[in-house]
Design a protein around this motif. Structure first.
Motif, short mmCIF file in Angstrom:
data_model
loop_
_atom_site.label_atom_id
_atom_site.label_comp_id
_atom_site.label_asym_id
_atom_site.label_seq_id
_atom_site.Cartn_x
_atom_site.Cartn_y
_atom_site.Cartn_z
N GLY A 56 0.77 -1.24 0.00
CA GLY A 56 0.00 0.00 0.00
C GLY A 56 0.80 1.28 0.00
N TYR A 57 2.12 1.19 0.00
CA TYR A 57 2.96 2.40 0.00
C TYR A 57 2.94 3.01 -1.40
CZ TYR A 57 6.93 5.39 1.30
OH TYR A 57 7.75 6.46 1.59
N GLU A 58 2.95 4.34 -1.47
CA GLU A 58 2.90 5.04 -2.75
C GLU A 58 4.23 5.72 -3.05
OE1 GLU A 58 -0.34 7.68 -3.32
OE2 GLU A 58 -1.85 6.32 -2.49
N PHE A 59 4.68 5.57 -4.30
CA PHE A 59 5.86 6.28 -4.77
C PHE A 59 5.43 7.27 -5.86
CE2 PHE A 59 7.87 2.40 -3.17
CZ PHE A 59 8.97 2.91 -2.49
N LEU A 60 6.18 8.34 -5.97
CA LEU A 60 6.01 9.23 -7.11
C LEU A 60 6.66 8.53 -8.31
CD1 LEU A 60 5.08 12.04 -8.09
CD2 LEU A 60 7.41 12.86 -7.62
N LYS A 61 5.94 8.51 -9.44
CA LYS A 61 6.43 7.75 -10.58
C LYS A 61 6.45 8.59 -11.85
CE LYS A 61 5.59 2.94 -9.41
NZ LYS A 61 5.02 1.66 -9.88
N GLU A 62 7.42 8.24 -12.69
CA GLU A 62 7.49 8.81 -14.03
C GLU A 62 7.42 7.63 -14.99
OE1 GLU A 62 10.32 11.72 -16.76
OE2 GLU A 62 11.01 11.01 -14.82
N GLY A 63 6.20 7.35 -15.47
CA GLY A 63 5.98 6.11 -16.20
C GLY A 63 6.02 4.94 -15.24
N ASP A 64 6.90 3.98 -15.53
CA ASP A 64 7.07 2.83 -14.63
C ASP A 64 8.25 3.03 -13.68
OD1 ASP A 64 4.96 1.51 -15.78
OD2 ASP A 64 6.20 0.54 -17.30
N ARG A 65 8.97 4.14 -13.81
CA ARG A 65 10.16 4.38 -13.00
C ARG A 65 9.80 5.11 -11.71
NH1 ARG A 65 14.30 8.28 -12.51
NH2 ARG A 65 13.13 9.71 -13.86
#
Length: 235
Positions: free
Chosen positions: A39-48
């Motif tokens: 459930g943790y969220e990361f900031l993403k650029e596409g799949d990265r």
């Protein structure tokens, strides 16, 4: 959607995160997957994934935990959600801060100077990223070419080796057939020589036999004469 990231907060690449957290780059990827799974969220650029300081701290918590990784990841995801709730509440309170920009020109200049420096740093980082990507593409292209050359060399070497083996096999076959033919000729020659020797011995035997018969006849005649003379005296 994450809203706890500051406008000019520094972001980190996976390699930089690995150095900051003291773990391997594959482990960064592994821990990121575990956090997202819980459930943790990361900031993403596409799949990265784009990491910020709070994400690095979460990875360090996973690194140092004594509990199962999934349990720690659930705790970190819960803490993040609570933090995001607090960020949502403060957004309403600061929404009107843009209406209270500093009137002091010097203060405003400081803010603008700070923004200019951050923008320059961002541009410099982008240039570095572009250069790194260009260098990486060049390296990949060179590796592909090296792989192609190596494959070609191996293929050519294999073909040459096969051709050499076939040539040696053909030479060995010709040599064997030549030796076999020579042995065959020798055998035939010896058989002829043996046959000639037999014929010669046969002729010699016949000649000797004829000579013996003639000698016996020649000796037989005087013997009869002397027998007649001896018979007279015996009478």
């Amino acid at each position: 959607m994450r809203n706890d990231i500051q406008p000019f907060e520094r972001s980190f690449s996976s390699k930089e995160v690995a150095e900051e957290a003291g773990i391997a780059t594959p482990t960064v990827r592994k821990y990121g997957q575990i956090l997202e799974r819980n459930g943790y969220e990361f900031l993403k650029e596409g799949d990265r994934r784009i990491f910020v300081q709070s994400d690095i701290e979460a990875l360090i918590s996973l690194r140092d935990t004594d509990k199962p990784l999934d349990d720690t990841a659930k705790d970190l995801a819960y803490q993040q959600k609570e933090r995001l709730k607090g960020s949502n509440e403060t957004e309403i309170a600061i929404a009107d801060t843009y209406d209270h920009l500093p009137q002091d020109p010097n203060h405003l200049k400081e803010i603008l100077a700070y923004l200019a420096n951050e923008l320059a740093a961002t541009r410099e980082m982008n240039v570095q990223v572009i250069n790194d990507m260009t260098e990486l593409k060049t390296t990949v292209s060179r590796l592909k070419q090296d792989h192609h050359d190596l494959s070609s060399n191996i293929s050519n070497s294999a073909q040459k080796t096969q051709a050499k083996i076939e040539r040696l096999s053909e030479q060995e076959k010709i040599h064997y057939e030549t030796m076999l033919e020579q042995e065959k000729q020798k055998s035939e020659y010896l058989q002829r020589e043996l046959q000639d020797l037999r014929e010669e011995m046969k002729k010699e035997w016949l000649s000797q036999n004829d000579f013996n018969k003639r000698l016996e006849k020649a000796i037989q005649k005087p013997k009869d004469k002397w027998e007649w003379i001896f018979s007279i005296f015996r009478k």
